[in-house]
Design an enzyme around this catalytic site. Structure first.
Site, PDB file in Angstrom:
ATOM      1  CB  VAL A   1      28.699  42.010  32.172  1.00 41.08           C
ATOM      2  CG1 VAL A   1      27.593  41.601  31.660  1.00 41.08           C
ATOM      3  CG2 VAL A   1      28.122  43.234  33.477  1.00 41.08           C
ATOM      4  CE1 TYR A   2      30.324  45.134  36.748  1.00 42.27           C
ATOM      5  CE2 TYR A   2      31.547  44.243  38.480  1.00 42.27           C
ATOM      6  CZ  TYR A   2      31.212  45.417  37.975  1.00 42.27           C
ATOM      7  OH  TYR A   2      30.297  46.808  38.120  1.00 42.27           O
TER       8      TYR A   2
END
Length: 344
Positions: free
Chosen positions: A61-62
């Site tokens: 998700v980064y």
């Protein structure tokens, strides 16, 4: 660099590791964290490797996967010199298969991370959050298969409730599957809730802690104090809504204590906060982040020395708060305290 066993596993990890949430800079949260491109990422990784920092932590998700892509490109040609830790489980889209830890999701998420990282295996996969909708047998069985297939070396969790972590270990033991060896947790001088239940569990079950946000979401950088409000340009202005909460008086009390120790030692506020964590039980590695070379080199200065017992005691006293029920009486009442000595 000091190297430590990760929990009860045979994997040795550096006491300081590097978090790559600053790579990519996509979206309102991660753009405030940092916006390192491939060129800057290579430079930061060069400095890390020179100092013996070999573990690099990321997540799918980064920056919508850009962090994994940049990390993979930055370590290209030296994959054998580094350990890669990534996480999955949080939503990466709006579809029903875009979140959680089902077998379908985990297999697809691991394949996608391997592609973005440009590697054939992940050294440590951590479940980014507890998924109540997936049976624990399905979860642990899938992790076992991914390890058997060589796509993962080890597995762990992040931000997990203690009772669910214990259930996962019990299921692994029952089926002869690999146990979880790591728990990536929020832990700092202004956030010691980890000590109440998860630290004793880690001691008992051989689960090493990887500490995220060791500077309390940027509050323990030395830029904030009783007479120093959050400065202009601080990422706290954009990201405090996502930060673990802390009472103002506790924050200032801890900062006062850190600054007193910093004056005694000649070290910086972040170095004091990081070194305190390095002396805590179960802590295998403290994840440091940096938006530039100067921040990275300052954080690396937290290793190679130790606070004295008196300095640790002063920091402990300033940062201690009563835990919630049912743990409170074990700290307040003599009879209860005799039954359950504190782990720390």
């Amino acid at each position: 660099m000091d190297y430590r066993q990760l929990g009860s596993s045979g994997l040795r990890v550096p006491a300081l590791s590097f978090g790559t949430g600053t790579f990519g800079g996509k979206g309102p949260l991660f753009s405030a964290w940092g916006q390192s491109d491939i060129r800057e990422a290579r430079r930061l990784i060069d400095i890390c490797l020179e100092a013996g920092v070999t573990l690099f932590d990321t997540a799918d998700v980064y920056s919508n996967g850009a962090s994994e892509e940049i990390l993979g490109e930055a370590v290209r040609g030296r994959r054998g010199d580094v350990l890669i830790s990534t996480k999955t489980g949080l939503p990466t889209g709006d579809g029903p298969q875009d979140w959680g830890a089902s077998r379908s999701r985990l297999v697809r998420a691991v394949e996608a991370s391997l592609k973005r990282l440009g590697t054939d295996h992940i050294d440590l996969l951590q479940l980014h959050a507890f998924d109540a909708s997936t049976p624990v047998e399905e979860l642990m069985g899938t992790l076992d298969r991914l390890i058997v297939d060589g796509k993962l070396r080890y597995a762990g969790v992040s931000n997990y409730p203690g009772w669910q972590l214990m259930k996962a270990q019990a299921v692994a033991d029952r089926h002869g599957w690999p146990r979880l060896v790591a728990h990536q947790v929020y832990y700092s001088l202004i956030g010691r809730a980890y000590e109440t239940e998860l630290m004793p569990l880690g001691l008992d079950q051989g689960i090493g802690a990887l500490v995220w946000s060791p500077l309390g979401w940027g509050r323990l950088t030395g830029r904030i104090g009783r007479d120093r409000p959050v400065p202009e340009g601080s990422r706290l202005h954009e990201t405090e809504q996502f930060a673990p909460p802390v009472e103002t008086e506790l924050l200032y009390r801890v900062i006062d204590a850190i600054e007193a120790v910093a004056d005694e030692t000649g070290r910086t506020v972040p170095q004091i906060a990081l070194n305190w964590l390095l002396q805590r039980p179960t802590v295998a590695s403290v994840i440091i982040g940096a938006r530039n070379e100067e921040q990275l080199r300052q954080n690396l200065g937290a290793i190679g020395w130790s606070l004295t017992a008196d300095q640790v005691a002063a920091l402990d006293a300033a940062s201690e708060v009563l835990p919630p029920y049912p743990h409170t009486p074990y700290r307040q009442q003599e009879g209860f305290a005799r039954l359950a000595p504190r782990a720390v």
